[in-house]
Write an enzyme that holds these catalytic residues in place. Structure first.
Site, PDB file in Angstrom:
ATOM      1  N   LYS A  30     108.853  25.758  41.994  1.00 32.80           N
ATOM      2  CA  LYS A  30     107.587  26.092  41.341  1.00 32.80           C
ATOM      3  C   LYS A  30     106.434  26.007  42.326  1.00 32.80           C
ATOM      4  O   LYS A  30     105.562  26.873  42.362  1.00 32.80           O
ATOM      5  CB  LYS A  30     107.354  25.157  40.157  1.00 32.80           C
ATOM      6  CG  LYS A  30     106.050  25.400  39.393  1.00 32.80           C
ATOM      7  CD  LYS A  30     104.919  24.474  39.780  1.00 32.80           C
ATOM      8  CE  LYS A  30     105.226  23.038  39.418  1.00 32.80           C
ATOM      9  NZ  LYS A  30     104.047  22.148  39.599  1.00 32.80           N
ATOM     10  N   ARG A  35     102.188  28.898  45.071  1.00 36.35           N
ATOM     11  CA  ARG A  35     101.392  29.060  46.296  1.00 36.35           C
ATOM     12  C   ARG A  35     101.551  30.469  46.860  1.00 36.35           C
ATOM     13  O   ARG A  35     100.583  31.082  47.299  1.00 36.35           O
ATOM     14  CB  ARG A  35     101.807  28.024  47.342  1.00 36.35           C
ATOM     15  CG  ARG A  35     101.225  26.633  47.075  1.00 36.35           C
ATOM     16  CD  ARG A  35     101.932  25.558  47.920  1.00 36.35           C
ATOM     17  NE  ARG A  35     101.284  24.262  47.805  1.00 36.35           N
ATOM     18  CZ  ARG A  35     101.417  23.441  46.763  1.00 36.35           C
ATOM     19  NH1 ARG A  35     102.191  23.802  45.738  1.00 36.35           N
ATOM     20  NH2 ARG A  35     100.797  22.272  46.739  1.00 36.35           N
ATOM     21  N   SER A 186      94.397  13.778  43.032  1.00 32.56           N
ATOM     22  CA  SER A 186      95.332  14.904  43.137  1.00 32.56           C
ATOM     23  C   SER A 186      95.190  15.604  44.478  1.00 32.56           C
ATOM     24  O   SER A 186      94.104  16.081  44.830  1.00 32.56           O
ATOM     25  CB  SER A 186      95.102  15.920  42.013  1.00 32.56           C
ATOM     26  OG  SER A 186      95.959  17.029  42.177  1.00 32.56           O
ATOM     27  N   SER A 215     100.752  12.536  47.488  1.00 33.06           N
ATOM     28  CA  SER A 215     101.527  13.786  47.570  1.00 33.06           C
ATOM     29  C   SER A 215     101.225  14.603  48.822  1.00 33.06           C
ATOM     30  O   SER A 215     101.063  15.823  48.757  1.00 33.06           O
ATOM     31  CB  SER A 215     101.283  14.639  46.317  1.00 33.06           C
ATOM     32  OG  SER A 215     101.569  13.913  45.151  1.00 33.06           O
ATOM     33  N   GLU A 334     106.172  12.857  41.906  1.00 31.10           N
ATOM     34  CA  GLU A 334     106.840  13.622  40.850  1.00 31.10           C
ATOM     35  C   GLU A 334     108.295  13.187  40.660  1.00 31.10           C
ATOM     36  O   GLU A 334     108.907  13.482  39.632  1.00 31.10           O
ATOM     37  CB  GLU A 334     106.793  15.114  41.171  1.00 31.10           C
ATOM     38  CG  GLU A 334     107.560  15.515  42.405  1.00 31.10           C
ATOM     39  CD  GLU A 334     107.145  16.881  42.926  1.00 31.10           C
ATOM     40  OE1 GLU A 334     108.037  17.714  43.135  1.00 31.10           O
ATOM     41  OE2 GLU A 334     105.937  17.107  43.109  1.00 31.10           O
ATOM     42  N   HIS A 361      98.839  12.784  35.257  1.00 31.03           N
ATOM     43  CA  HIS A 361      99.707  13.969  35.297  1.00 31.03           C
ATOM     44  C   HIS A 361      99.842  14.573  33.896  1.00 31.03           C
ATOM     45  O   HIS A 361      98.971  14.393  33.046  1.00 31.03           O
ATOM     46  CB  HIS A 361     101.056  13.599  35.910  1.00 31.03           C
ATOM     47  CG  HIS A 361     101.044  13.652  37.411  1.00 31.03           C
ATOM     48  ND1 HIS A 361     102.044  14.234  38.157  1.00 31.03           N
ATOM     49  CD2 HIS A 361     100.131  13.208  38.302  1.00 31.03           C
ATOM     50  CE1 HIS A 361     101.757  14.140  39.448  1.00 31.03           C
ATOM     51  NE2 HIS A 361     100.600  13.515  39.554  1.00 31.03           N
ATOM     52  N   LYS A 431     108.789  24.334  31.409  1.00 32.45           N
ATOM     53  CA  LYS A 431     107.591  24.357  32.256  1.00 32.45           C
ATOM     54  C   LYS A 431     107.948  24.675  33.700  1.00 32.45           C
ATOM     55  O   LYS A 431     107.252  25.442  34.368  1.00 32.45           O
ATOM     56  CB  LYS A 431     106.880  23.000  32.164  1.00 32.45           C
ATOM     57  CG  LYS A 431     105.552  22.909  32.905  1.00 32.45           C
ATOM     58  CD  LYS A 431     104.937  21.542  32.677  1.00 32.45           C
ATOM     59  CE  LYS A 431     103.479  21.498  33.085  1.00 32.45           C
ATOM     60  NZ  LYS A 431     103.263  21.692  34.527  1.00 32.45           N
TER      61      LYS A 431
END
Length: 446
Positions: A30, A35, A186, A215, A334, A361, A431
């Protein structure tokens, strides 16, 4: 009077009858798909995206870009020249950039990549672009993107919420330049500004001025994909200042990209080998990648498994025992729900650290994991930045998902070893991982 909607159906998580032995073709990433869609949409020439992920998040991204005038043609192709070939290696999308324009309305669902990556694109459009989404999307932070874009010259109406819904009044271009943002909630705030940066008149220089940046692999993925498309990017890793990224203004190439399997979505299948003492193969696992899911090789090996990259793909084998782990997951947050599920079945306690940002999240993942595992008889405690998990015998019961795909897969992992686990709204896995229930039961030979 309208009737209350029926509650989501409960899915009986299959109990493993023995050691799992399977090969699982995991759908595309994903993170890479979305991106690539953004970069191809602002490129100077058409591009190809092969084996893209078709899931709720990626289809929302494609629909949003189409609403702004981008052409996205879906076909089947395996030709290196881009010519459609029937019976080719799989689905391909041809992305044809054109003049971005409004008015348009974008439905972000609850997709962080859509709600954060597309406002900078909308600033380059002619006309207003309105962003709206699921109720939970209103609660997710957007201030880093909104404040950053305003500082770079964009006009945004969010009624001072720092969140959805909002309207970006695109002027056809954006001046760009230097901007300071706090991206501690984030990393997508940084990626959002970098992805569109080549199209800003002065490019962009993004300075993170907050606490620990989570992340980081996702920012490295953004940089790598920008460079593939021809952008000049300076980063801390390439000798630049700490927490500073610079993208030079310039045209982007249209790339021909084959999407890697989503390694984070491989997690439940690898966990199945660990939990059952089995063997799972994930074909096409890349030897080198920026995906955070690649850390699973290290983490799950420390928890009792072993893995090998072969011509078949990644071969992961469980030993029949699961060990607790003390690990900082700040760069790979994640993965926390799946690791927590495995840790709840281990032979010793675990401490998961560095993931305070998971409270923002799809749901508050730390609170959700604590509540759901404990309601099955577990012993999980929230800490300031993570979880402490002390394994106890678990029992069946309903595992709520809070419309969070990774909560659903975490429940399925526990259900392998605990009879009577019922997953509420397993369909939320669509999702990012379409057809998860079929993949899961197929792995088990059911």
């Amino acid at each position: 009077m309208t009737e209350n909607p029926a509650p989501p159906a409960l899915w009986p998580a299959p109990l493993a009858s023995g050691a799992v032995t399977a090969s699982v073709q995991v759908p595309g990433s994903k993170s890479v798909t979305n991106r690539a869609l953004v970069l191809s949409s602002i490129a100077a020439e058409p591009g190809w995206l092969r084996r893209p992920l078709r899931s709720r998040d990626t289809l929302l991204m494609a629909s949003a870009l189409r609403a702004m005038g981008v052409g996205i043609e879906e076909t089947v192709s395996s030709s290196s020249t881009g010519a459609p070939v029937e019976g080719g290696e799989g689905e391909a999308w041809r992305i044809i950039p054109s003049g971005l324009h409004g008015p348009a309305t974008v439905d972000v669902g609850n997709a962080g990549t859509v709600m954060r990556f597309l406002p900078p694109v909308a600033a380059l459009a002619d006309g207003p672009i309105r962003f709206d989404g699921d109720p939970r999307s209103y609660e997710r932070p957007l201030h880093g993107v909104i404040d950053g874009l305003r500082a770079l010259g964009a006009r945004i109406d969010d009624e001072e919420r720092g969140a959805l819904p909002l309207t970006v009044h695109g002027g056809g271009a954006l001046e760009g330049g230097r901007v300071e943002i706090d991206a501690s909630s984030s990393s997508q705030f940084v990626s959002a500004l970098l992805l569109s940066g080549p199209r800003f008149n002065q490019g962009v220089e993004v300075r993170h001025v907050g606490g620990t940046l989570p992340s980081m692999p996702h920012i490295r993925m953004t940089v790598d994909m920008l460079r593939r498309a021809g952008a000049q990017v300076d980063t801390p890793e390439s000798g630049g200042e700490p927490n500073v990224w610079r993208v030079t203004a310039g045209a982007l190439r249209g790339v021909d990209l084959t999407v890697e399997p989503d390694l984070s979505n491989a997690q439940p299948f690898l966990a199945a080998a660990l939990v059952t003492g089995g063997r799972v193969v994930v074909p096409d696992w890349p030897e080198h990648t920026t995906q955070p899911g690649d850390r699973l090789r290290e983490i799950f090996t420390a928890m009792g498994g072993s893995c090998e990259l072969t011509e078949q793909g990644l071969v992961f084998t469980g030993s029949g025992r699961i060990h607790g782990i003390d690990v900082d997951l700040g760069e790979v947050g994640e993965l926390t729900p799946g690791i927590a599920a495995v840790a709840a079945l281990a032979d010793s306690p675990s401490t998961l650290r560095g993931v305070a940002h998971l409270r923002l999240h799809e749901t508050d993942r730390l609170a959700a994991l604590t509540k759901e595992i404990n309601e099955l008889g577990g012993d999980v405690t929230e800490t300031a930045d993570g979880l402490t998990i002390r394994p106890r015998p678990l029992r069946g019961g309903t595992f709520h998902t809070y419309d969070d795909h990774r909560m659903a897969t975490a429940g399925a992992i526990i259900g392998l070893a605990v009879e009577g686990v019922l997953i509420e709204n397993v369909a939320t896995t669509a999702k990012t991982l379409p057809d998860f229930p079929d993949l899961w039961t197929g792995m088990l030979g059911n």
